[in-house]
Design an enzyme around this catalytic site. Structure first.
Site, PDB file in Angstrom:
ATOM      1  CD  GLU A 194     -65.102 -23.478  13.750  1.00  0.00           C
ATOM      2  OE1 GLU A 194     -64.338 -24.139  13.184  1.00  0.00           O
ATOM      3  OE2 GLU A 194     -65.229 -23.318  15.003  1.00  0.00           O
ATOM      4  CG  ASP A 330     -57.430 -20.876  20.150  1.00  0.00           C
ATOM      5  OD1 ASP A 330     -57.849 -20.093  19.736  1.00  0.00           O
ATOM      6  OD2 ASP A 330     -57.787 -22.000  20.227  1.00  0.00           O
ATOM      7  CD  GLU A 446     -62.190 -29.780  25.384  1.00  0.00           C
ATOM      8  OE1 GLU A 446     -61.504 -30.693  24.920  1.00  0.00           O
ATOM      9  OE2 GLU A 446     -62.835 -28.896  24.755  1.00  0.00           O
ATOM     10  CD  GLU A 497     -56.201 -28.246  19.887  1.00  0.00           C
ATOM     11  OE1 GLU A 497     -56.725 -29.427  20.745  1.00  0.00           O
ATOM     12  OE2 GLU A 497     -57.114 -27.804  19.152  1.00  0.00           O
TER      13      GLU A 497
END
Ligand SMILES: *[C@@H]1O[C@H](CO)[C@@H](O)[C@H](O)[C@H]1NC(C)=O
Ligand SMILES: *[C@@H]1O[C@H](CO)[C@@H](O)[C@H](O)[C@H]1NC(C)=O
Length: 604
Positions: A194, A330, A446, A497
């Site tokens: 992160e 991802d 989601e 996204e």
């Protein structure tokens, strides 16, 4: 220790020379990017920077610990240098947009200013209620630190401020950045992934756009902090850096098993840091990690793909049996074609790894859903390899997977595979647009399931088959739109996204339908998520009774990514052209090398 210090002094000299070089390159009389004229608006922004850039040049960094002085017990040995040579001239990514009619431009500009207005409202609330904190809480106007307390929202949004032309706000934020103390963390461990994508990516992109020295200084401080995370026996990175222990240089332990996206998403930022500083150590660190992924790619149970869990301590990136291209994996995939672009095509392995996964992912994860309107589109599932070695598709899709359409758009262009753009990029993006449009709130859940069609070419609606599929799902609810068998997690948490792929496909194909889809998404999201202060995650997008129940939660990616992609989707296509920039997984644009710019060499 001695050679370490000498290295630093040389770095300082090289850095000063670099600043002059960058200043020269940015002077408006020179064409940027190898003769391709920069966009009108963009060159205007750069000119503005030229006129007003000096006032922050005296800013001193305020940091209570010098991470460059950490003397690691586990040294890397000879460093791998950045690839040298003239960057390849890669195929054009963006569509050749024809001139726009005045009416179309007016409509587009009106939409663009709506996005900018919403961003300003959010920023003003962050400034008033959560300044220098990681996140604003959009219902209570309280704040939260969840990423070490280094003002995540502020750093993440720097380049959005610049791109939107909010100069006063940008200048104020840059001054604040000087005071972030990377010598102190609000939590005892630092989340490598992160911190890398949000903070380091944010600083590097804001530096690439504005050229402000202090941003590079802070990027180097943070880069040296993250570099301490490679001080391990194997030189593989830890997932979480023990903050105080890392300062001693005594060495860290690599965790047993981690999700593959974690070590797989460090390459672009470390590479860019080496490119702008000329110090190869960051690039060297990540090259070793990518060696391990390169080895694992053909050995796994689904060659071309990596399992969701990998062990960096064992250097094992192949033995697991659970596979996904969405959450947890991802950006490992996303970064491969992007590394190819960022290194100017000079690292062929990124092309080879990209081609291999783009073929395998199509064979493994994508399916055509059974739909009442028989739309020809693709959804993304996950896969588990059974005891006989056969991959078994689980048709569970999530919002996180929606970036994949954009990867086929970009990769299809870079690698000359127009079928990847047309057959996969477009259809995968249509899949996400469909999931937004079919919900009564216009937002995608989601996580959800759909019924799978046997064939991708013919898929006739079959109500009996659909009823049989939904009967297998205890999570099915009667209010769900036809075609959906579950909405296992019905929230929308301000994720980027879907608009990311819509933006990329718009820039790649030039099709107006993507701008229209972007506008529908924007209006639906603002209607459902707006609060008095900002925007908040919503709890259930499958039920359309307004006001929607909301959560006191707004991640920094809302300002860094989601609103930036909306803004860019309604901007002239030469603002952050995908032929000039490559965006990290937090939507931070890094300047691509072109034929005219040498990849900067390491200082001797
Ligand atoms: C540096 O940070 C400290 C602690 O946050 C603060 O008290 C001090 O004023 C800052 N110095 C500068 C030059 O801004
Ligand atoms: C994707 O996979 C499908 C099914 O395996 C195949 O028919 C199709 O040709 C592939 N598409 C591309 C662009 O590779």
């Amino acid at each position: 220790m001695r050679s370490h210090r000498r290295g630093r002094r040389n770095l300082f000299l090289a850095f000063s020379a670099l600043c002059i070089f960058v200043w020269y390159l940015r002077s408006p009389s020179l064409p940027l990017d190898g003769g391709r004229p920069a966009g009108q608006l963009e060159s205007l922004l750069l000119k503005e920077h030229m006129n007003a850039g000096a006032d922050t040049s005296s800013l001193q960094s305020n940091c209570s610990f010098d991470w460059s002085q950490v003397d690691p017990i586990h040294t890397p040995g000879p460093l791998k240098p950045l690839p040298t040579g003239r960057p390849l001239s890669l195929p054009r990514v963006q569509h050749n947009f024809p001139p726009e009619s005045p009416a179309a431009a007016k409509r587009r500009e009106a939409r663009r200013s709506k996005v900018r207005d919403l961003f300003r409202k959010n920023w003003a609330s962050y400034r008033k209620h959560a300044w220098m904190k990681d996140a604003l809480q959009p219902l209570s106007a309280d704040y939260k630190d969840q990423f070490s307390g280094w003002a995540a929202t502020l750093v993440d949004a720097l380049d959005t401020l610049w791109i939107m032309g909010l100069r006063t706000e940008f200048d104020e934020a840059v001054e604040a950045v000087a005071n972030i103390d990377f010598g102190h963390s609000s939590s005892p461990t630092v989340n490598m992934f992160e911190v890398n994508i949000r903070y380091l990516g944010g600083l590097l992109a804001a530096y690439d756009l504005s050229g402000r020295d202090i941003l590079l200084k802070k990027a180097i401080e943070l880069g040296d902090l993250l570099y301490a995370g490679y001080n391990t026996m194997s030189r593989m990175p830890v997932d979480f850096i023990s903050f105080e222990q890392a300062k001693t240089g005594e060495g860290l332990w690599v965790e047993g098993t981690v999700v593959s996206a974690s070590p797989g998403t460090l390459s672009m930022e470390m590479t860019r840091l080496s490119q702008v500083t000329g110090d190869p150590k960051y690039y060297d660190a990540i090259s070793r990690v990518m060696d391990v992924f390169e080895t694992g790619q053909s050995r796994s149970m689904i060659p071309g793909l990596w399992p969701m869990y990998v062990s960096m301590s064992e250097r094992d990136t192949w033995s697991g049996n659970t596979f996904t291209i969405a959450g947890n994996a991802d950006s490992l995939y996303e970064y491969l074609p992007k590394m190819y672009a960022l290194t100017g095509g000079l690292e062929p392995r990124y092309e080879a790894m990209s081609r291999a996964f783009m073929k395998a992912a199509n064979d493994t994860f994508f399916f055509r859903p059974l739909l009442p309107g028989e739309e020809d589109l693709l959804m993304i599932g996950t896969s588990t390899v059974d005891g006989f070695g056969n991959p078994v598709l689980d048709p569970e899709s999530e919002h996180l997977g929606c970036f994949v359409g954009g990867v086929y758009g970009l990769g299809g262009r870079l690698f000359g595979r127009q079928d990847w753009v047309d057959d996969l990029g477009v259809k995968l993006t249509h899949g996400c647009i469909y999931a937004y449009r079919s919900m009564p709130t216009g937002m995608m859940p989601e996580r959800y399931n759909m019924a799978v069609c046997d064939s991708r070419t013919r898929c006739k609606w079959d109500e009996k088959l659909f009823d049989a599929e939904k009967a297998k799902r205890p999570e099915w609810r009667s209010h769900l739109p036809l075609g959906f068998t579950t909405a296992k997690d019905p929230r929308y948490i301000l994720r980027p996204e879907a608009i990311e792929s819509v933006f990329v496909l718009y820039r790649v194909t030039g099709r107006q339908e993507f701008q229209e889809a972007a506008w529908d998404m924007f209006t639906a999201i603002d209607k459902g998520t707006a609060t008095e202060f900002a925007n908040a995650a919503v709890l259930d997008v499958t039920r359309g009774q307004y006001p929607l129940p909301q959560e006191d939660y707004m991640e920094s990616f809302w300002l860094a990514e989601t609103l930036k992609y909306f803004y860019l989707a309604f901007s002239p296509p030469d603002l952050i052209s995908l032929d000039d920039y490559v965006l990290n997984t937090e939507a931070h644009p890094f300047r691509r090398p072109t034929g005219a710019l040498p990849i900067r060499r390491a200082p001797q």
